[in-house]
Write an enzyme that holds these catalytic residues in place. Structure first.
Site, PDB file in Angstrom:
ATOM      1  N   LYS A   1      -3.183  -1.113  15.588  1.00  0.00           N
ATOM      2  CA  LYS A   1      -2.551  -0.270  16.608  1.00  0.00           C
ATOM      3  C   LYS A   1      -3.416  -0.115  17.849  1.00  0.00           C
ATOM      4  O   LYS A   1      -4.636  -0.047  17.766  1.00  0.00           O
ATOM      5  CB  LYS A   1      -2.273   1.117  16.030  1.00  0.00           C
ATOM      6  CG  LYS A   1      -1.096   1.149  15.095  1.00  0.00           C
ATOM      7  CD  LYS A   1      -1.041   2.448  14.336  1.00  0.00           C
ATOM      8  CE  LYS A   1      -2.201   2.612  13.382  1.00  0.00           C
ATOM      9  NZ  LYS A   1      -2.276   1.621  12.329  1.00  0.00           N
TER      10      LYS A   1
ATOM     11  N   VAL B   1      -5.242   0.424   3.260  1.00  0.00           N
ATOM     12  CA  VAL B   1      -5.422  -1.032   3.224  1.00  0.00           C
ATOM     13  C   VAL B   1      -6.696  -1.370   2.459  1.00  0.00           C
ATOM     14  O   VAL B   1      -6.704  -2.258   1.597  1.00  0.00           O
ATOM     15  CB  VAL B   1      -5.476  -1.603   4.666  1.00  0.00           C
ATOM     16  CG1 VAL B   1      -5.950  -3.047   4.662  1.00  0.00           C
ATOM     17  CG2 VAL B   1      -4.106  -1.489   5.329  1.00  0.00           C
TER      18      VAL B   1
ATOM     19  N   GLU C   1       0.824  -1.219   0.000  1.00  0.00           N
ATOM     20  CA  GLU C   1       0.000   0.000   0.000  1.00  0.00           C
ATOM     21  C   GLU C   1       0.857   1.267   0.000  1.00  0.00           C
ATOM     22  O   GLU C   1       2.081   1.212   0.208  1.00  0.00           O
ATOM     23  CB  GLU C   1      -0.932  -0.007   1.210  1.00  0.00           C
ATOM     24  CG  GLU C   1      -0.205  -0.123   2.548  1.00  0.00           C
ATOM     25  CD  GLU C   1      -0.728   0.836   3.604  1.00  0.00           C
ATOM     26  OE1 GLU C   1      -1.093   1.986   3.257  1.00  0.00           O
ATOM     27  OE2 GLU C   1      -0.750   0.426   4.777  1.00  0.00           O
TER      28      GLU C   1
ATOM     29  N   ASP D   1     -16.501   6.198  14.182  1.00  0.00           N
ATOM     30  CA  ASP D   1     -15.351   6.028  13.289  1.00  0.00           C
ATOM     31  C   ASP D   1     -14.870   4.579  13.265  1.00  0.00           C
ATOM     32  O   ASP D   1     -14.229   4.107  14.198  1.00  0.00           O
ATOM     33  CB  ASP D   1     -14.218   6.961  13.722  1.00  0.00           C
ATOM     34  CG  ASP D   1     -13.111   7.065  12.684  1.00  0.00           C
ATOM     35  OD1 ASP D   1     -13.119   6.289  11.716  1.00  0.00           O
ATOM     36  OD2 ASP D   1     -12.234   7.941  12.846  1.00  0.00           O
TER      37      ASP D   1
HETATM   38  N1  PSU Z   1      -1.263   1.583   9.949  1.00  0.00           N
HETATM   39  C1  PSU Z   1      -0.008   2.087  10.000  1.00  0.00           C
HETATM   40  N2  PSU Z   1       0.345   3.120   9.211  1.00  0.00           N
HETATM   41  C2  PSU Z   1      -0.550   3.620   8.341  1.00  0.00           C
HETATM   42  C3  PSU Z   1      -1.848   3.069   8.260  1.00  0.00           C
HETATM   43  C4  PSU Z   1      -2.168   2.042   9.099  1.00  0.00           C
HETATM   44  O1  PSU Z   1       0.777   1.642  10.760  1.00  0.00           O
HETATM   45  O2  PSU Z   1      -0.194   4.553   7.625  1.00  0.00           O
HETATM   46  C5  PSU Z   1      -2.812   3.538   7.226  1.00  0.00           C
HETATM   47  C6  PSU Z   1      -3.210   2.336   6.387  1.00  0.00           C
HETATM   48  O3  PSU Z   1      -3.145   2.702   5.025  1.00  0.00           O
HETATM   49  C7  PSU Z   1      -4.627   2.071   6.816  1.00  0.00           C
HETATM   50  C8  PSU Z   1      -5.102   3.442   7.169  1.00  0.00           C
HETATM   51  O4  PSU Z   1      -5.410   1.462   5.817  1.00  0.00           O
HETATM   52  O5  PSU Z   1      -3.992   4.032   7.823  1.00  0.00           O
HETATM   53  C9  PSU Z   1      -6.319   3.408   8.056  1.00  0.00           C
HETATM   54  O6  PSU Z   1      -6.867   4.687   8.098  1.00  0.00           O
HETATM   55  P1  PSU Z   1      -8.350   4.879   8.678  1.00  0.00           P
HETATM   56  O7  PSU Z   1      -8.246   4.533  10.114  1.00  0.00           O
HETATM   57  O8  PSU Z   1      -8.658   6.345   8.420  1.00  0.00           O
HETATM   58  O9  PSU Z   1      -9.226   3.947   7.896  1.00  0.00           O
HETATM   59 MN    MN Z   2     -11.814   6.574   9.946  1.00  0.00          MN
END
Ligand code: PSU
Ligand code: MN
Length: 303
Positions: free
Chosen positions: A159, A106, A25, A138
């Site tokens: 995380k 992702v 990604e 969220d």
């Molecule tokens: N986890 C990481 N670094 C990142 C991301 C996740 O350690 O940069 C990114 C990935 O691309 C993941 C996105 O799909 O953050 C998730 O964002 P959101 O919570 O806004 O869906």
């Molecule tokens: Mn989000």
């Protein structure tokens, strides 16, 4: 595939020949890591995939075209763009229609990988259910994509900035299996432990491949989470992790929506004096290697 997609010649040849391919990604490049770390780490991930016998396919959107297999120059363009859009499932088509550039999360990477016929994908950590979900609602579209596209996603869990118990519950609700690589515990990205269980512990790559193949052979259309914990020596020390996380989470009330994850990652970087970025890089490389091994194993078990 439509001409909205552009698959690079080497990736196309590998897919057509049934050779192992690993999708990568780009949101981690543009939003997850500080520059120039993002671009350097992306190149290192490709090298790690190659060293383990598979072809890397880094995915992103350039000038309204979905690129499966970015060249080094294309990756550099995306990494150094001034305000690259973070593309998930909801804003994907709009970004393509606008002829824009964006990095794929992702969720978006799973979608593009599946369209191209790639079954294995390596990332750092998946998105999930955010804390305070009752107020903000969220929930990452990564979970939606995992429920929808048959791709095995190698990650170091999710995380601890997220609500991990709710994230694991949601994966179960969505019918997404979690396989632990040498662990029975769902990893928490910067650290190996979360106190949460995986669906099955696999102690060899052959074991993982067999479970993934069986999931697809049974006809399931969902993805599979391959939970690969960060190596012990690279994990953030517990005290540092917990105190930085506590502060970052309090501060995060400032932001919402797509900004939340990048904001928290950046605050973790500052609050740990850069240690979180080193841990992030180490687990990414570890995931790229395992994903390549998995892709190789899956390619062999086909014939
Ligand atoms: N986890 C990481 N670094 C990142 C991301 C996740 O350690 O940069 C990114 C990935 O691309 C993941 C996105 O799909 O953050 C998730 O964002 P959101 O919570 O806004 O869906
Ligand atoms: Mn989000």
């Amino acid at each position: 595939m439509s001409d909205l997609f552009h698959v690079s010649p080497d990736v196309a040849a590998a897919i057509a020949g049934g050779s192992p391919v690993v999708a990568l990604e780009t949101t981690l490049v543009t939003h997850g890591l500080p520059q120039p770390d993002g671009e350097r780490v992306a190149a290192a991930l490709e090298a790690a995939v190659r060293a383990h016998g598979a072809t890397p396919a880094t995915i992103g959107i350039l000038d309204g075209t979905v690129r499966v297999g970015l060249t080094r120059a294309e990756l550099a363009r995306l990494a150094t763009a001034s305000h690259p859009v973070k593309v998930n499932l909801g804003n994907f088509a709009a970004e393509v229609a606008a002829g824009g550039c964006g990095s794929t999360t992702v969720a978006a990477t799973m979608f593009a990988a599946w369209k191209a016929g790639i079954r294995v994908f390596a990332t750092g950590g998946i998105g999930g259910v955010h804390r305070g979900v009752m107020e903000m609602g969220d929930v990452s579209a990564d979970l939606t994509a995992l429920s929808r596209y048959p791709v095995a996603v190698v990650c170091a869990g999710a995380k601890a900035i997220l609500d991990l118990p709710r994230t694991v519950e949601m994966l179960e609700t969505l019918g997404v299996p979690i396989l632990g690589v040498g662990t029975a515990e769902f990893p928490a990205f910067y650290r190996r432990e979360s106190g949460l269980r995986v669906d099955r512990r696999c102690d060899t790559i052959a074991d993982v491949a067999h479970a993934v193949r069986t999931h697809f052979d049974l006809g399931f259309m969902s993805g599979v989470v391959i939970a690969n914990p960060v190596p012990e020596t690279d994990a953030l020390p517990k005290e540092l992790h917990d105190s930085a996380l506590g502060t970052a989470l309090v501060e995060a009330v400032e932001v919402s929506g797509r900004d939340v994850t990048p904001y928290l990652l950046d605050r973790m970087r500052t609050l740990t004096g850069g240690a979180s970025v080193r841990t992030n890089e180490a687990l990414l490389l570890n995931n790229a290697r395992v994903a390549a091994d998995l892709a190789v194993e899956l390619a062999q078990s086909v014939s």
